[in-house]
Design a protein around this motif. Structure first.
Motif, short mmCIF file in Angstrom:
data_model
loop_
_atom_site.label_atom_id
_atom_site.label_comp_id
_atom_site.label_asym_id
_atom_site.label_seq_id
_atom_site.Cartn_x
_atom_site.Cartn_y
_atom_site.Cartn_z
N THR A 150 0.91 -1.17 0.10
CA THR A 150 0.11 0.03 -0.12
C THR A 150 0.89 1.13 0.00
O THR A 150 2.25 1.23 0.28
CB THR A 150 -1.09 -0.02 1.27
N THR A 155 -11.41 1.41 3.05
CA THR A 155 -11.07 3.07 3.37
C THR A 155 -12.05 3.93 2.20
O THR A 155 -12.32 4.79 2.72
CB THR A 155 -9.52 3.21 2.38
N ASP A 206 -2.48 -5.42 4.17
CA ASP A 206 -3.54 -6.47 3.63
C ASP A 206 -2.92 -7.87 3.59
O ASP A 206 -1.43 -7.88 3.18
CB ASP A 206 -3.65 -5.95 2.18
N VAL A 265 -7.66 2.31 -4.23
CA VAL A 265 -8.78 3.05 -3.23
C VAL A 265 -9.67 4.03 -4.12
O VAL A 265 -10.88 3.99 -4.19
CB VAL A 265 -7.99 3.81 -2.37
N ASP A 282 2.54 1.66 3.30
CA ASP A 282 3.77 0.82 3.22
C ASP A 282 5.21 1.93 2.83
O ASP A 282 6.12 1.66 3.40
CB ASP A 282 3.83 -0.20 2.54
N ALA A 342 -8.02 -0.90 1.06
CA ALA A 342 -8.49 -0.10 0.11
C ALA A 342 -10.11 -0.16 0.18
O ALA A 342 -10.52 1.22 0.01
CB ALA A 342 -8.03 -0.55 -1.48
N SER A 360 -5.64 -7.30 -2.54
CA SER A 360 -5.61 -5.91 -2.93
C SER A 360 -6.82 -5.20 -2.43
O SER A 360 -7.03 -4.14 -2.63
CB SER A 360 -5.71 -5.76 -4.64
N ARG A 397 -2.66 -2.31 -7.53
CA ARG A 397 -1.94 -2.96 -6.20
C ARG A 397 -0.88 -3.93 -6.62
O ARG A 397 -0.96 -4.69 -7.51
CB ARG A 397 -3.04 -3.45 -5.21
#
Length: 317
Positions: A42, A139, A69, A164, A45, A136, A132, A312
Motif C-alpha cells: 500500500t 478506506t 493487506d 482506493v 507501506d 482499499a 488488493s 496494487r
C-alpha cells in the motif's frame, strides 16, 4: 519463518529478508495464526519505509515488518461473521498497523490476526485479487461515510486509477454522485465504465484544476484526495464543501467553512465479508498491477512507487 524487515528508513534497499521463529498456537490470546498466500503493498507501506510517518510511530523504530493487506488460510479456528471458521478456511483482511504499532506486518509467511481483522474469502476470489481489497475497499467505504454527500452532488476523485480511488468511483456512482475522476492516461474508458462521468488525465496540479473548473464551473461539492494533492485542490471546492485525504500529513487547513477529514479505515469483519462477496459477484472491481515473490519485496516497492502500472502490487508468499 521468513519475513521482510525494514532495517532503516530510506529507499527500497532497506528491505531485507530475515528469519523468525514460527508462531505457535495460543501464544497470543485473542489472536489466531494465518498462513499467508499474498500480501498487498500500500501507499502507507511506501511512506512508512521512507520515514514520512516517524512522528506517528511512537517508539517503534527499525527493524520491523511492513504490510497491512493479507490473504491466506487459517491455521487455527476463529470466530467469524457467520459462525466459527475452521482451520484451513480461506480468509482476507488487513492489520491495523498504526493501532498495533508492534512492527508485525504482513510481509511474512505466518501472521497473528484478530478475528475482527479478516473475513472468509469466497471461492471465486483468488488470493492475489483478495490481497488488493481489504484496506482499499474499507478506506473507500469509510471515506464515503465521511464525505456524506447527497445524490446529485459532484465529487472530485484524485488518484482514481489507484485501488482506493477505483473503489471510491464505484461507490460514489452507486450512491448517485456525479464523479469527476483524475486518472492516468489510458484509464479513462475503464473508469467511465466504473461510473465516472468525466475523466481528467493526471498531470501538473494547476492544469488539472483548470480542467476540473471546465467540468464544474461553480466548483465541486466534495473531494476525495487519493493522489495527495493537498491544499492546492481546495481551489475547486465550494464553500462549506468537504475534503477527505488518505494521508494525515496531506490534510489541508480548513477555510471557507470547508470540512476536512483524514480517512483511516477501521477493521470491520462483517462489512469486509460483504465487500468480498461484492468482489466475487463482480459488483466491485479491483485491480492488481504486478505479482512478485516475497523475496523481491524491494523491487516490488520500486514498481509500486513508479506508478507506471496503476493498481496494487502484490507479494506472493
Amino acid at each position: 519463518m521468513r519475513v521482510v524487515e525494514v532495517t532503516a528508513f530510506g529507499g527500497p534497499e532497506v528491505l531485507s529478508m530475515a528469519r523468525r521463529p514460527e508462531p505457535e498456537a495460543g501464544q497470543m490470546p485473542g489472536k489466531v495464526r494465518v498462513r499467508l498466500k499474498a500480501a498487498g503493498i500500500t501507499i502507507a507501506d511506501l511512506r512508512i519505509r521512507a520515514g514520512l510517518y516517524v512522528d506517528q510511530m511512537g517508539e517503534l523504530r527499525p527493524p520491523f515488518v511492513l504490510g497491512t493487506d493479507f490473504a491466506g488460510r487459517l491455521l487455527d479456528p476463529a470466530p467469524g461473521p457467520g459462525g466459527t471458521l475452521p482451520a484451513g478456511t480461506r480468509v482476507a483482511g488487513f492489520i491495523p498497523w498504526y493501532e498495533e504499532l508492534n512492527g508485525q506486518g504482513t510481509y511474512a509467511e505466518v501472521i497473528w490476526a484478530d478475528p475482527e481483522w479478516f473475513a472468509p474469502l469466497p471461492d471465486d476470489v483468488d488470493f492475489t485479487a483478495a490481497a488488493s481489497v481489504p484496506l482499499a475497499a474499507l478506506t473507500a467505504r469509510h471515506g464515503m461515510e465521511q464525505l456524506n454527500l447527497p445524490p446529485g452532488a459532484t465529487l472530485l476523485v484524485t488518484g482514481a486509477s489507484g485501488v482506493v480511488g477505483r473503489f471510491v468511483v464505484q461507490l460514489a456512482s452507486a450512491a448517485g454522485l456525479r464523479v469527476i475522476a483524475v486518472s492516468y492516461e489510458g484509464d479513462e474508458s475503464e473508469l467511465k465504465v466504473l461510473g465516472a462521468k468525466e475523466c481528467i488525465t493526471r498531470g501538473e496540479p494547476l492544469d488539472v484544476l483548470r480542467q476540473v473548473r471546465e467540468h464544474a464551473p461553480e466548483g465541486v461539492d466534495g473531494i476525495f484526495d487519493g493522489a495527495l494533492l493537498g491544499t492546492v485542490a481546495l481551489a475547486v471546492l465550494k464553500d462549506r464543501g468537504v475534503f477527505v485525504s488518505i494521508a494525515p500529513d496531506r490534510v489541508p487547513a480548513a477555510e471557507r467553512e470547508i470540512r476536512v477529514e483524514f480517512d483511516r479505515a477501521r477493521p470491520d469483519a462483517t462489512l469486509l465479508k460483504e465487500i468480498l462477496e461484492q468482489v466475487a459477484a463482480r459488483e466491485l472491481i479491483t485491480r492488481v498491477a504486478d505479482v512478485m515473490p516475497l523475496e523481491e519485496a524491494a523491487e516490488a516497492h520500486r514498481r509500486a512507487e513508479s506508478g507506471h502500472r496503476p493498481g496494487r502490487v502484490v507479494l506472493m508468499i
